[in-house]
Structures are given as C-alpha cells and as structure tokens.
Design an enzyme around this catalytic site. Sequence first.
Site, PDB file in Angstrom:
ATOM      1  N   ASP A   1       0.802  -1.226   0.000  1.00  0.00           N
ATOM      2  CA  ASP A   1       0.000   0.000   0.000  1.00  0.00           C
ATOM      3  C   ASP A   1       0.837   1.279   0.000  1.00  0.00           C
ATOM      4  OD1 ASP A   1      -2.636  -0.951  -0.231  1.00  0.00           O
ATOM      5  OD2 ASP A   1      -2.604  -1.612   1.850  1.00  0.00           O
TER       6      ASP A   1
ATOM      7  N   ASP B   1      -6.822  -5.255  -4.032  1.00  0.00           N
ATOM      8  CA  ASP B   1      -6.564  -3.861  -3.636  1.00  0.00           C
ATOM      9  C   ASP B   1      -5.294  -3.310  -4.290  1.00  0.00           C
ATOM     10  OD1 ASP B   1      -7.735  -5.706  -1.826  1.00  0.00           O
ATOM     11  OD2 ASP B   1      -7.689  -4.282  -0.185  1.00  0.00           O
TER      12      ASP B   1
HETATM   13  N1  GLY Z   1      -6.892  -2.330   1.357  1.00  0.00           N
HETATM   14  C1  GLY Z   1      -7.500  -2.843   2.526  1.00  0.00           C
HETATM   15  C2  GLY Z   1      -8.919  -2.496   2.638  1.00  0.00           C
HETATM   16  O1  GLY Z   1      -9.559  -2.062   1.699  1.00  0.00           O
HETATM   17  O2  GLY Z   1      -9.437  -2.680   3.728  1.00  0.00           O
END
Ligand code: GLY
Length: 379
Positions: free
Chosen positions: A95, A155
């Site tokens: 992320d 994600d």
């Molecule tokens: N990327 C983790 C979530 O959307 O909770």
Amino acid sequence: MNDTMQWAKGILDKLCQKAPESIRKAQKLSGIPYTVKKGEWAEGYGIDWWTNGFWPGLMWLLYRHNPNLLFRQEALRGEALLDKALQEFEKLHHDVGFMWLLSSGAHYALEGDKDSLRRLTLAGDLLAARYNPNGFIRAWNDNGDGSRAGWSIIDTMMNLPLLYAMSRLSNDARFKLMAIRHAEFAAKNFFKPDGSVYHIVIYDPESGKVVDTPAGQGCAPGSSWSRGQSWALYGYTLSAILSGKKEFLSCASRVADYFIAHTPEDRLVPVDFCQSPERPIIDNCANAIAASGLIELSEQFKDERPKDAERYLTFAIELLKALDSKCAVYDDSIPAVLPRCTGAYSDGHPEYPILYADFFYAEALLKLCGEKLLLWTMP
Ligand code: GLY
C-alpha cells in the site's frame, strides 16, 4: 453550472467548512487519523498503517476546492509524519502507493518539491521490490517464514499508479511493465464468471499457480466483498488510462456491471454482495470508491460507448446522493464525514467512520464539479 455541479459544490463547501475543526482534532494525535472514537480522531496501527496517505491526500483535494492555506499546511504536516514509515521500511507493504502518491506525489506534482520526489521514488522502489516474476506483486509481509510470499490481493490494483509514475519519472519501462503484468495476471486469476472478483488469490510463489482464494475481508471464500469490487473497478480504469490498454477498460466495466446489478435500491452498498440478509451491514467506503471510479470510467467511455458512459455517471451520482442524504455528517459532532464504513465483514462492531471514505467522497464530488485533478495519475 448544472444542478449536479451545484449540488456537488454545495457539499464540498460543507466539507471545507467542517475541515478546520477536524484538523484541530487531528493535530492532537502523534500520528495520522484513521477512525473516530468517542467523537475524536483515532490513529491506525502505527505510522506504517496503509491508510496514512489519505489524510494529506484529502487536504490537497480540499485545498483545490478552497485555497485555504491551513489545508496545504496540514497536507505537508501529514507528509512529514510519514517519513518515519520510510525509515522503518521493513514494515511496509504493497500500500505504499496509497501512502506516498497521495502525499508526496501530490506535493511534487502540484509544487515540484524535490524532497517529495525522493520520497515517492523510494516508495516506488519498495513497491517494485515486491514483484514476483510470475506476474504479481506480493501484498503483505510475514515473519520471514515465507507464508505470505504468494499472497496477492485485488486492492493492489490501486497501488499500480505508483509504478506507472516511476516509469514516467525515470524514463525506465521496467516499473510500468511490472504494473501491466500484475494487472494482466490478476485479470486471469481474480475474476469469477459473474464479473465479480476475489479479494485474495494465494499463488504458489515458485510456479505462480493458484493455490487458494480465501474469504479475506468478505463474508466467505468465493464471495464478493464490495470494497474489493470497487478497488478493481477503479484500479483497472486507472491501469487503462496509464497503460493505454483497452482490455483493462473491459475488466473495469465487467466489475462495474456486477456492482451496479447487485447494489440495492437504497444505493447503500453492503459489505459483501453475498452476505446474509440477516446481517445487513454496509460500507460507505465502497459507495465512495465505486462512485469516483465510475465517474472516471464514464469519462473513458464518453466517445466509444456513450450509453455506458451515461449509465456509469448516473449510477455514480446515485451512490453519492445516497451518502449525502442518508449517512453524511456535516456538523462537528464527529471529525469524519462518512460514519458507516466497515473494515471487514467479520468486524464485531461494523459501521464506523474510516477516513478514506471521506477522501473518495471529496474526490468524486470534485470530479462532478469538472475538476480534472487526478492525484493517481499526476506525478
Ligand atoms: N486495502 C484494505 C482495505 O480495503 O481494507
């Protein structure tokens, strides 16, 4: 100005009015806001927490609507706080795109700050280092035993813009090629026949063969976690814009059509499209992310598929209007705006504020006002 623009501008004005008190509360923390507890901001789990770029990102969005210097200063304060996460880089994860594109990427793109460029480049190198040559970016760390070496999650599609930015900034195609390979491999392995996507695909890290598709943050293995659908919808749209590959637009529209067909009449998106009606919990984040993604997708289809473009835009506005009329809190009773977000279906106490719902809400509303600023594609 048309009615929709007028409406969106009115809400953005309210967000900008609310922001100074929300910033005052954020400045009581040693870190960055994530959720709200007892009317006050509460941080995530450490400075490396994956959502920590959304606060500076939100500040840049508000600053774009209203050039109050407080918003810019708060964006820079948030960016500086993230330096500790870069120093403790061994804790970082996939992320890093969320964390540094929306903070340092925005700062560099808007003002040319050279330190921001260095932070962004370091984050991009860390993301590239997670690439498995079978065709996927490893999502999460483990304790060194390799148990998560093959874990890939949908994600990640929203972090790929950092790799595309790296290629633009360095004139080196390697990063962009990793992003394209990841998106292609995920298109093969995450999509189900109905157009929805898994949250997690576990690959054998040596062979790249699919080993498992566990429930992740959804309600069951094989289910359709709504936020995952929104990450896919928006992420594939961004990959199409950044790579020029039209097949990614088809991926985005498959998942968009699933999302639209399964969203209830009240336009409040459930946490999982397969969840039991006996536990009807919702996630405002999924509403806001999907709305912003659909507006972008609609823009891509304007010339070649005008009917789809219209359909996606209309639906995005319905998602945003549901948030506005049924959920949003514009007064100072809580520092966040959208209060009914859910981290995972298994949350014991679902439906609480999560900061990035506010980010995507503001982003979508700005787009409806004609703002072309797209932090994901700028640096
Ligand atoms: N990327 C983790 C979530 O959307 O909770």
